[in-house]
Enzyme design. Structure first.
Site, PDB file in Angstrom:
ATOM      1  N   ASN A   1      64.189   0.601  28.001  1.00  0.00           N
ATOM      2  CA  ASN A   1      62.726   0.607  27.980  1.00  0.00           C
ATOM      3  C   ASN A   1      62.253   1.693  26.999  1.00  0.00           C
ATOM      4  O   ASN A   1      62.611   2.864  27.152  1.00  0.00           O
ATOM      5  CB  ASN A   1      62.231   0.895  29.413  1.00  0.00           C
ATOM      6  CG  ASN A   1      60.714   0.936  29.499  1.00  0.00           C
ATOM      7  OD1 ASN A   1      60.061   1.509  28.640  1.00  0.00           O
ATOM      8  ND2 ASN A   1      60.164   0.359  30.543  1.00  0.00           N
TER       9      ASN A   1
ATOM     10  N   HIS B   1      58.265   5.177  26.318  1.00  0.00           N
ATOM     11  CA  HIS B   1      57.928   6.594  26.129  1.00  0.00           C
ATOM     12  C   HIS B   1      58.174   7.103  24.713  1.00  0.00           C
ATOM     13  O   HIS B   1      57.776   8.216  24.381  1.00  0.00           O
ATOM     14  CB  HIS B   1      58.587   7.437  27.220  1.00  0.00           C
ATOM     15  CG  HIS B   1      58.017   7.047  28.555  1.00  0.00           C
ATOM     16  ND1 HIS B   1      56.659   7.123  28.812  1.00  0.00           N
ATOM     17  CD2 HIS B   1      58.581   6.507  29.664  1.00  0.00           C
ATOM     18  CE1 HIS B   1      56.420   6.660  30.035  1.00  0.00           C
ATOM     19  NE2 HIS B   1      57.570   6.278  30.556  1.00  0.00           N
TER      20      HIS B   1
ATOM     21  N   HIS C   1      56.448  -2.238  28.221  1.00  0.00           N
ATOM     22  CA  HIS C   1      55.369  -2.503  29.184  1.00  0.00           C
ATOM     23  C   HIS C   1      54.028  -2.335  28.474  1.00  0.00           C
ATOM     24  O   HIS C   1      53.663  -1.230  28.085  1.00  0.00           O
ATOM     25  CB  HIS C   1      55.505  -1.494  30.346  1.00  0.00           C
ATOM     26  CG  HIS C   1      54.502  -1.667  31.440  1.00  0.00           C
ATOM     27  ND1 HIS C   1      54.498  -0.878  32.568  1.00  0.00           N
ATOM     28  CD2 HIS C   1      53.479  -2.540  31.605  1.00  0.00           C
ATOM     29  CE1 HIS C   1      53.520  -1.245  33.362  1.00  0.00           C
ATOM     30  NE2 HIS C   1      52.875  -2.251  32.801  1.00  0.00           N
TER      31      HIS C   1
ATOM     32  N   ARG D   1      50.561  -1.971  29.027  1.00  0.00           N
ATOM     33  CA  ARG D   1      49.644  -1.690  30.138  1.00  0.00           C
ATOM     34  C   ARG D   1      48.231  -2.071  29.734  1.00  0.00           C
ATOM     35  O   ARG D   1      47.872  -2.058  28.560  1.00  0.00           O
ATOM     36  CB  ARG D   1      49.700  -0.208  30.502  1.00  0.00           C
ATOM     37  CG  ARG D   1      51.034   0.231  31.071  1.00  0.00           C
ATOM     38  CD  ARG D   1      50.956   1.657  31.571  1.00  0.00           C
ATOM     39  NE  ARG D   1      50.286   1.745  32.844  1.00  0.00           N
ATOM     40  CZ  ARG D   1      50.909   1.947  34.009  1.00  0.00           C
ATOM     41  NH1 ARG D   1      52.200   2.114  34.061  1.00  0.00           N
ATOM     42  NH2 ARG D   1      50.220   1.997  35.124  1.00  0.00           N
TER      43      ARG D   1
HETATM   44  N1  PXP Z   1      61.657  -1.451  35.518  1.00  0.00           N
HETATM   45  C1  PXP Z   1      60.315  -1.559  35.654  1.00  0.00           C
HETATM   46  C2  PXP Z   1      59.786  -2.834  36.191  1.00  0.00           C
HETATM   47  C3  PXP Z   1      59.451  -0.506  35.289  1.00  0.00           C
HETATM   48  O1  PXP Z   1      58.129  -0.639  35.453  1.00  0.00           O
HETATM   49  C4  PXP Z   1      60.005   0.659  34.731  1.00  0.00           C
HETATM   50  C5  PXP Z   1      59.107   1.771  34.294  1.00  0.00           C
HETATM   51  O2  PXP Z   1      58.311   1.345  33.256  1.00  0.00           O
HETATM   52  C6  PXP Z   1      61.391   0.711  34.582  1.00  0.00           C
HETATM   53  C7  PXP Z   1      62.201  -0.341  35.003  1.00  0.00           C
HETATM   54  C8  PXP Z   1      62.076   1.892  33.959  1.00  0.00           C
HETATM   55  O3  PXP Z   1      61.871   3.023  34.727  1.00  0.00           O
HETATM   56  P1  PXP Z   1      62.251   4.427  34.128  1.00  0.00           P
HETATM   57  O4  PXP Z   1      61.368   4.653  32.945  1.00  0.00           O
HETATM   58  O5  PXP Z   1      61.981   5.368  35.255  1.00  0.00           O
HETATM   59  O6  PXP Z   1      63.696   4.363  33.736  1.00  0.00           O
END
Ligand code: PXP
Length: 253
Positions: free
Chosen positions: A16, A19, A52, A54
């Site tokens: 992901n 960030h 994501h 948002r």
């Molecule tokens: N899975 C989902 C559905 C999420 O919303 C997130 C956070 O955006 C993650 C996984 C990943 O979480 P993290 O950033 O804490 O690793």
């Protein structure tokens, strides 16, 4: 489009990159570039990229989705809230997968699972066109069997089990409660797989807590973001991902 699994492992890693966009947006500049991070993740063994979008566009923006769709060759898992706006965006871009998450403006991250059981009829109607467009639809839910059953009933292909509570309990030193939560996640994964759902997991996963989750045999994919992007500051994104992959494979045996 079908995408080959890049690793030999039966457990995929979705990275992901939200960030990376958070850091970029902090200065209102063009860098660091989420697409560049996605390409580096791809080169470092990620099986997919998760982003994501948002409602408030606090990190990933519409242009990032466009750039990712055009630029990466591994699957994009598009995370969003179940709103009409997001449905239109999905239908325009047709990503490989769509993960529906609850979203509140005031939360810092996705704090709880989606209430599929309480919103079943609307969600069934919501996902129908996404499925027709070829997206693998995933519900980000807790391990509660009611939520798993409802996800199967509405025709979701995948459930992503929320590991946030497990990781928080461990981080706060509540080992016994974390063990109980882990047992519930295991049971949830087993139940979901018995209903024909593909099982994913994610949220709050780190080097220290990933192995017991990676060891759950029904889990096919982990989605990990915040920790990897943070760790990239110290060892670089490629090595940070490679180390996560190594720990996942170790747990898988
Ligand atoms: N899975 C989902 C559905 C999420 O919303 C997130 C956070 O955006 C993650 C996984 C990943 O979480 P993290 O950033 O804490 O690793």
């Amino acid at each position: 489009m079908t995408h080959p699994t890049r690793t030999q492992s039966s457990l995929r890693l979705g990275v992901n990159i939200d960030h990376v966009a958070t850091v970029r947006n902090a200065r209102g500049s063009a860098w660091p570039d989420p697409l560049r991070a996605a390409l580096l993740a791809e080169a470092s063994g990620a099986d997919g990229i998760t982003a994501h979008l948002r409602e408030d566009r606090r990190h990933i923006r519409d242009a990032d989705i466009e750039a990712l769709m055009a630029g990466i060759s591994i699957p994009l898992n598009f995370e969003c809230a179940a709103t009409t706006e997001m449905q239109m965006i999905v239908l325009r871009h047709r990503p490989h997968a769509v993960c529906l998450v609850p979203e509140k403006r005031e939360e810092r991250t996705t704090e709880g699972g989606l209430d599929v059981a309480g919103d079943q009829n609307r969600l069934a109607d919501y996902i129908a066109p996404l499925r027709e467009a070829g997206a693998r639809v995933s519900m980000f839910i807790s391990h509660d069997p009611r939520q798993i059953d409802a996800s199967a009933r509405i025709g979701a292909a995948v459930v992503e089990l929320h590991t946030g509570l497990y990781s928080e309990l461990l981080a706060d030193g509540h080992a016994e409660l974390a063990d109980r939560e882990l047992a519930a996640l295991r049971k949830g994964a087993e139940h979901a797989a018995s209903l024909g759902l593909e099982v994913h997991a994610g949220h709050g996963l780190t080097y220290d807590n990933v192995e017991p989750i990676a060891a759950i045999p029904e889990v096919r994919e982990l989605n990990i973001g915040h920790f990897l992007i943070g760790e990239a500051i110290f060892r670089g994104l490629g090595p940070a991902i490679e180390e996560m992959r190594r720990r996942m494979d170790l747990a898988r045996g």
